[in-house]
Design an enzyme around this catalytic site. Structure first.
Site: not given
Ligand code: NVA
Ligand code: CP
Length: 310
Positions: A109, A136, A139, A225, A265, A293
Site C-alpha cells: 500500500r 484499489h 477492494q 467513498d 469500502c 476482502r
Molecule cells: N479512497 C480511500 C480509500 C480508503 C480505503 C483512500 O485512498 O484513502
Molecule cells: N477499505 C480498505 O482498504 O480499508 P483499510 O484502509 O482499513 O485497509
C-alpha cells in the site's frame, strides 16, 4: 511447485486479469468462503510468506491479508515506512530485490502507482496492489464478488459512483470495461474521473452526471467513498465544502432500483459522504463487503502462487 518467471503474474491494477480469470476467481472465492465457514482446514500455502508493506494506514487490508494468509497455512511479515529502511530512503528497487528473495508474495500500500510498478519490475515474486493513489483493485474484487453473492451477474448492470473521482472510482471504471457493466459517475467539479488515469480504452463503460440524483436513477448499486483520501489531508476543508451535495442519502437511494445495494469500502464518515440511515439501513451490504476482502484475497494469493485449482 513455484511458478517460473515467465508464468509469474502481478496484480497491480484491475485490468491485469481478464473477464474469464475473474469468473474463475469469483467461483473459487465462493468455494473457499464456504469451506472456511464449515471449519474445513486448507493449507496450500504452508511454508510460504507474504510481506505486507504499508506506507499508509490500514485496518481491513492488513487484517484481511494477515488472517487470510494464516488460514491458508502461510505466514506474514508486516513492514511500514516508519519501521523499515524505506523511511530512510533505501531505494524501492533495492527493497524489492531483497524482500523478494526471502518471501513468496508481496502486498504494498503506497502513494504513486509508478512506485508500485517500480517495485514489481524488480521483484522475483508476485506483487499485489493494496491501494495506491490511482487504484484499489483488491477492494473492487471484493465489491464485485459481494454484488454477485447478493444479486448474481454484474454484466449489463449500472453502478452509481457518487463523490470523489479517486482511486476507487478509477478502479470501478476499469472493472466496468473488463466485466461489461456501466458506471454512472457524479463528482463535484474539479474532482472528476479521468479515463487516462483509469487506463481505459473505451469510455462507453461510464457516463458522467452533474447531479448525483441522476447518477443514482435506476442504478443496481450505489457506492461512495471518503471525501478526502489518504495523502490528501491538506485539502480536507476545501473538499468538505465542495462535496456537501454528494452525500448518499435516502433520497438518492429512493431513485435507484428498489433492490439497489449500497456499498462503501470503509472507513466511512456518517453525515459526510453517506447518511447514517443508508449505511446502517437494509440496502447496505458494507459488512459483507468488508468480510469478502479476506475471502477474495485468499483466492488471489492462491491463484498468483499456485495457478488454477481443479
Ligand atoms: N479512497 C480511500 C480509500 C480508503 C480505503 C483512500 O485512498 O484513502
Ligand atoms: N477499505 C480498505 O482498504 O480499508 P483499510 O484502509 O482499513 O485497509
Amino acid at each position: 511447485m513455484k511458478p517460473g518467471p515467465s508464468l509469474m503474474k502481478h496484480y497491480l491494477q484491475f485490468k491485469d486479469f481478464r473477464a474469464e480469470e475473474y469468473a474463475y476467481l469469483f467461483e473459487r472465492a465462493r468455494i473457499i468462503k464456504q469451506r472456511f465457514k464449515n471449519y474445513e482446514k486448507y493449507h496450500p500455502l504452508a511454508d510460504r510468506t507474504l510481506a505486507m508493506i504499508f506506507e499508509k494506514a490500514s485496518t481491513r487490508t492488513r487484517v484481511s491479508f494477515e488472517a487470510g494468509m494464516y488460514q491458508m497455512g502461510g505466514s506474514v511479515v508486516h513492514l511500514t515506512t516508519g519501521d523499515s529502511q524505506l523511511g530512510r530512503a533505501e531505494p524501492i528497487e533495492d527493497t524489492a530485490r531483497v524482500i523478494s528473495r526471502m518471501v513468496d508474495l508481496v502486498m504494498i500500500r503506497t502513494y504513486e502507482q509508478a512506485k508500485l510498478e517500480r517495485f514489481a519490475a524488480h521483484s522475483r515474486v508476485p506483487v499485489i496492489n493494496g491501494l495506491t493513489n490511482e487504484f484499489h483493485p483488491c477492494q473492487i474484487l471484493a465489491d464485485v464478488f459481494t454484488f454477485i453473492e447478493h444479486r448474481g451477474d454484474i454484466r449489463g448492470k449500472v453502478v452509481a459512483w457518487v463523490g470523489d473521482g479517486n482511486n476507487m472510482a478509477h478502479t470501478w471504471l476499469q472493472a466496468a470495461e473488463v466485466l461489461g457493466f456501466t458506471v454512472h459517475v457524479s463528482t463535484p467539479s474539479g474532482y472528476e474521473v479521468d479515463p487516462r488515469v483509469a487506463g481505459i480504452r473505451d469510455t462507453s463503460c461510464f457516463r458522467v452526471f452533474k447531479d448525483p440524483m441522476d447518477a443514482c436513477r435506476g442504478a443496481h448499486l450505489v457506492t461512495t467513498d471518503v471525501w478526502t483520501s489518504m495523502g490528501f489531508e491538506a485539502e480536507s476543508e476545501t473538499r468538505r465544502k465542495a462535496f456537501a451535495d454528494w452525500c448518499v442519502d435516502a433520497e438518492m437511494m429512493a431513485v435507484a432500483r428498489p433492490d439497489a445495494l449500497f456499498m462503501h469500502c470503509l472507513p466511512a464518515h456518517r453525515g459526510e459522504e453517506v447518511a447514517a440511515d443508508v449505511i446502517d439501513g437494509p440496502q447496505s451490504v458494507v459488512w459483507d463487503e468488508a468480510e469478502n476482502r479476506m475471502h477474495v484475497q485468499k483466492v488471489l494469493m492462491e491463484y498468483l502462487l499456485l495457478g488454477r485449482i481443479g
